[in-house]
Structures are given as C-alpha cells and as structure tokens.
Design an enzyme around this catalytic site. Structure first.
Site, mmCIF file in Angstrom:
data_model
loop_
_atom_site.group_PDB
_atom_site.id
_atom_site.type_symbol
_atom_site.label_atom_id
_atom_site.label_comp_id
_atom_site.label_asym_id
_atom_site.label_seq_id
_atom_site.Cartn_x
_atom_site.Cartn_y
_atom_site.Cartn_z
ATOM 1 N N MET A 125 -12.320 4.339 -1.121
ATOM 2 C CA MET A 125 -12.829 4.529 0.400
ATOM 3 C C MET A 125 -13.552 5.993 0.141
ATOM 4 O O MET A 125 -12.975 6.947 0.641
ATOM 5 C CB MET A 125 -11.867 4.543 1.486
ATOM 6 C CG MET A 125 -11.398 3.323 1.771
ATOM 7 S SD MET A 125 -9.893 3.131 2.818
ATOM 8 C CE MET A 125 -8.772 3.203 1.111
ATOM 9 N N ASP A 146 -6.725 -6.362 4.057
ATOM 10 C CA ASP A 146 -6.193 -4.918 4.197
ATOM 11 C C ASP A 146 -6.179 -4.679 5.532
ATOM 12 O O ASP A 146 -7.345 -4.258 6.021
ATOM 13 C CB ASP A 146 -6.833 -4.202 3.300
ATOM 14 C CG ASP A 146 -6.276 -2.897 2.861
ATOM 15 O OD1 ASP A 146 -5.104 -2.500 3.586
ATOM 16 O OD2 ASP A 146 -6.864 -2.109 2.347
ATOM 17 N N GLY A 147 -5.081 -4.321 6.209
ATOM 18 C CA GLY A 147 -4.892 -3.690 7.412
ATOM 19 C C GLY A 147 -4.335 -4.349 8.617
ATOM 20 O O GLY A 147 -4.779 -5.442 8.866
ATOM 21 N N SER A 178 0.899 -1.243 0.036
ATOM 22 C CA SER A 178 0.084 -0.147 -0.116
ATOM 23 C C SER A 178 0.891 1.403 0.043
ATOM 24 O O SER A 178 1.720 1.414 0.970
ATOM 25 C CB SER A 178 -0.818 0.214 1.324
ATOM 26 O OG SER A 178 -1.486 1.307 1.547
ATOM 27 N N HIS A 217 -1.018 -1.346 -4.531
ATOM 28 C CA HIS A 217 -2.280 -0.980 -3.681
ATOM 29 C C HIS A 217 -2.645 0.501 -3.567
ATOM 30 O O HIS A 217 -1.517 1.028 -2.794
ATOM 31 C CB HIS A 217 -2.476 -1.695 -2.335
ATOM 32 C CG HIS A 217 -4.027 -1.559 -1.767
ATOM 33 N ND1 HIS A 217 -5.017 -2.160 -1.964
ATOM 34 C CD2 HIS A 217 -4.155 -0.790 -0.845
ATOM 35 C CE1 HIS A 217 -5.848 -1.938 -1.341
ATOM 36 N NE2 HIS A 217 -5.510 -1.027 -0.343
ATOM 37 N N GLY A 254 -9.275 4.274 6.686
ATOM 38 C CA GLY A 254 -8.622 5.611 6.997
ATOM 39 C C GLY A 254 -7.287 5.856 6.973
ATOM 40 O O GLY A 254 -6.825 6.902 6.681
ATOM 41 N N PHE A 255 -6.519 5.130 7.817
ATOM 42 C CA PHE A 255 -5.130 5.201 8.242
ATOM 43 C C PHE A 255 -4.349 4.134 7.866
ATOM 44 O O PHE A 255 -4.694 2.816 8.004
ATOM 45 C CB PHE A 255 -5.057 5.988 9.658
ATOM 46 C CG PHE A 255 -5.984 6.962 9.679
ATOM 47 C CD1 PHE A 255 -5.659 8.411 9.355
ATOM 48 C CD2 PHE A 255 -7.259 7.068 10.228
ATOM 49 C CE1 PHE A 255 -6.311 9.217 9.561
ATOM 50 C CE2 PHE A 255 -8.166 7.941 10.535
ATOM 51 C CZ PHE A 255 -7.885 9.073 10.086
ATOM 52 N N GLY A 256 -3.161 4.088 7.560
ATOM 53 C CA GLY A 256 -2.305 3.134 7.681
ATOM 54 C C GLY A 256 -1.684 2.799 9.308
ATOM 55 O O GLY A 256 -2.093 3.911 10.063
ATOM 56 N N ASP A 274 -4.787 3.800 -2.188
ATOM 57 C CA ASP A 274 -5.790 4.036 -1.106
ATOM 58 C C ASP A 274 -6.706 5.346 -1.510
ATOM 59 O O ASP A 274 -5.688 6.296 -0.984
ATOM 60 C CB ASP A 274 -5.256 3.818 0.361
ATOM 61 C CG ASP A 274 -5.178 2.327 0.716
ATOM 62 O OD1 ASP A 274 -6.218 1.813 0.704
ATOM 63 O OD2 ASP A 274 -4.015 2.346 1.248
ATOM 64 N N MET A 299 -11.600 -5.846 5.101
ATOM 65 C CA MET A 299 -10.832 -4.883 5.894
ATOM 66 C C MET A 299 -10.541 -5.239 7.148
ATOM 67 O O MET A 299 -11.390 -6.088 7.681
ATOM 68 C CB MET A 299 -11.558 -3.492 6.216
ATOM 69 C CG MET A 299 -11.664 -2.669 4.819
ATOM 70 S SD MET A 299 -9.993 -2.142 4.157
ATOM 71 C CE MET A 299 -9.346 -1.607 5.573
ATOM 72 N N GLY A 355 0.848 -1.821 4.231
ATOM 73 C CA GLY A 355 1.678 -0.477 4.034
ATOM 74 C C GLY A 355 2.871 -0.553 5.105
ATOM 75 O O GLY A 355 4.065 -0.588 4.607
ATOM 76 N N MET A 402 -9.064 8.150 -0.726
ATOM 77 C CA MET A 402 -10.030 8.415 0.396
ATOM 78 C C MET A 402 -10.158 9.879 0.379
ATOM 79 O O MET A 402 -9.850 10.765 -0.200
ATOM 80 C CB MET A 402 -9.220 8.349 1.751
ATOM 81 C CG MET A 402 -8.601 7.192 2.128
ATOM 82 S SD MET A 402 -7.727 7.186 3.822
ATOM 83 C CE MET A 402 -6.883 5.388 3.738
ATOM 84 N N HIS A 449 -8.327 1.121 -4.291
ATOM 85 C CA HIS A 449 -9.160 0.628 -2.888
ATOM 86 C C HIS A 449 -10.135 2.236 -2.780
ATOM 87 O O HIS A 449 -9.555 2.907 -2.377
ATOM 88 C CB HIS A 449 -8.419 0.279 -1.975
ATOM 89 C CG HIS A 449 -9.520 0.026 -0.893
ATOM 90 N ND1 HIS A 449 -8.525 -0.273 0.705
ATOM 91 C CD2 HIS A 449 -10.537 0.039 -0.551
ATOM 92 C CE1 HIS A 449 -9.608 -0.154 1.406
ATOM 93 N NE2 HIS A 449 -10.878 -0.054 0.895
HETATM 94 C C1 DX5 Z 1 -6.517 1.702 5.303
HETATM 95 C C2 DX5 Z 1 -5.986 1.309 4.006
HETATM 96 C C3 DX5 Z 1 -4.851 0.173 3.971
HETATM 97 C C4 DX5 Z 1 -3.669 0.601 4.731
HETATM 98 C C5 DX5 Z 1 -2.861 -0.458 5.382
HETATM 99 O O1 DX5 Z 1 -7.706 2.430 5.161
HETATM 100 O O2 DX5 Z 1 -6.990 0.839 3.210
HETATM 101 O O3 DX5 Z 1 -4.565 -0.130 2.723
HETATM 102 O O4 DX5 Z 1 -2.781 1.466 3.924
HETATM 103 O O5 DX5 Z 1 -1.666 0.076 6.065
HETATM 104 P P1 DX5 Z 1 -1.178 -0.883 7.108
HETATM 105 O O6 DX5 Z 1 -0.570 -2.099 6.484
HETATM 106 O O7 DX5 Z 1 -0.134 -0.266 7.686
HETATM 107 O O8 DX5 Z 1 -2.088 -1.441 8.127
HETATM 108 ZN ZN ZN Z 2 -6.487 -0.126 1.335
#
Ligand code: DX5
Ligand code: ZN
Length: 220
Positions: A67, A174-175, A7, A32, A141-143, A34, A136, A196, A36, A65
């Site tokens: 969102m 994912d996540g 990601s 990937h 929303g966040f890594g 993201d 998910m 990510g 948002m 992806h």
């Molecule tokens: C979260 C994203 C993910 C995120 C994963 O909303 O959809 O793709 O980047 O990050 P990690 O691997 O750090 O959880």
């Molecule tokens: Zn994602």
C-alpha cells in the site's frame, strides 16, 4: 482450495516469530504482510527489513501487500527480500503491466490490489499479467474495520470476469473478514482469505485460524 492468510498487522510485533508459528499450527498457509508508506494510505507499517527477517523465521510464503505510492520502484526488492507473492495497487501504478511482469520475472506471484471504490474495469486489461487479484473489502490503512457490503457482489463480478477470459487468476479478499461473513465471500469466489483481527484479536491465533477455516468450509 481456500487458504487463510493471517495479516500480521494485528499480531504482537514483539513476538512476530511466535505469532507466525501459532497461525501455522492453526493451518495458515500464507503470511500476509501489510506494507504502508503514510502516503498512499494514512498509516505507516513495515518494510523490507521485516520481510527479510520473517523469511528466516517461517517456511510459509510471505504475501506482501504494497500500500505504497510508486510500487514499481520497490516491487522487485520485496521479492529479493523474500516475498513469494507481491501485490500492487491499481490506483498507485500507471505502469501496472510492467510492474506485474517484473514481479513474475523475479520468481514471485504477481497481484493487483484494488480499493472498494475502484471499478473492476480499471484492472481488466492487466488481468492476464496477474496471478491473483487482492480485492479490498475495506479502505486500506488499518486493521479492524467493517466489511464494505458491496464487496460481496464485486467478488462475484470479478470471478465472472476471470472465468469468461479463461484465466487462472485467484481472488484474495482483504478487510473485515470474520467467521460471520467468510462463507459468503468464499461462495462468491474468493480463494485466499486475509484476516487480521479475526485471527489475532481473540488472543489465540491458532484457534482463530482454525475457526475461520471451519467457517469458510460451511458454504458448500
Ligand atoms: C488493511 C490491510 C488488511 C488488514 C486486515 O489496510 O490491508 O490486511 O490487516 O485487517 P482486518 O482483518 O482486521 O480487517
Ligand atoms: Zn492487506
């Protein structure tokens, strides 16, 4: 086949092309992305112009992806911009079948994304229209968030739901995936692993992908 999809959310945005080249050397087979909108999720990231640029920068398929609210308004544009895979959230789209059909119609793989708190029954009817389900394992929303532990059993139940229907739908997770939990999610039935922090967080994305792949193979 297990695929690693880094990601780019956790990559250095000033050097995206190099970061992608680095994960490719490590054995990544997808990128990937993201997307948002600050509405469906409480964060803003990238959109169509970045996908267009990345398309020129790599041969790896781009996995968008979405969102975003009202994903049906934008899904086809992401395919036109260069995404080879596009996933839309079941929570965001009251006309999911239509959107999935439109994505396929443009020549990309269609995906249903689903949040940790949304039951699998919400996507059951649309499953035949999806090439993959993006499950998910954190709230989007966040890594860098922690893996939601109930996701493991959810992967197993989704695997069963797909197999019982004789479908070929793949499961993407994912996540919060890292070397410590990747083997378990693969054993549960996930085939595409988004990561990510585990890939970019250590400063050497090539090694990050390689180590994750090796850890993923340890489930057998
Ligand atoms: C979260 C994203 C993910 C995120 C994963 O909303 O959809 O793709 O980047 O990050 P990690 O691997 O750090 O959880
Ligand atoms: Zn994602």
């Amino acid at each position: 086949m297990v695929e690693i999809a880094p990601s780019i959310l956790s990559a250095d945005f000033t050097r995206l092309g190099e970061e992608i080249a680095a994960v490719e050397r490590g054995g990544a087979t997808l990128v990937h992305c993201d997307v948002m909108d600050g509405h469906f999720v409480p964060n803003l990231t990238i959109g169509l112009p970045v996908i267009k640029s990345l398309k020129r920068a790599t041969r790896l398929p781009l996995d968008a992806h979405l969102m975003i609210s009202e994903p049906g308004r934008y899904a086809e544009q992401f395919v036109e911009a260069g995404a080879g895979m596009v996933s839309v959230h079941v929570e965001a789209d009251p006309h999911l079948n239509r959107t999935l059909v439109a994505i396929r119609g443009k020549g990309a793989l269609s995906g249903i994304a689903i949040n940790p708190a949304t039951p699998l029954v919400a996507l059951e009817e649309a499953l035949p229209y999806a090439d993959f389900v993006l499950l998910m394992s954190v709230n989007p929303g966040f890594g860098g968030q922690k893996f939601v532990p109930t996701s493991l059993d959810k992967v197993r139940r989704l695997r069963r739901m797909i197999d019982e229907r004789g479908l070929k739908t793949r499961i993407e997770i994912d996540g919060g995936i890292d070397r410590t939990n990747v083997a378990e999610v693969v054993a549960a039935g996930a085939e595409i692993i988004v990561a990510g922090t585990a890939v970019f967080g250590g400063g050497d994305p090539t090694a990050g992908v390689r180590e994750l792949r090796e850890a993923a193979m340890q489930w057998v």
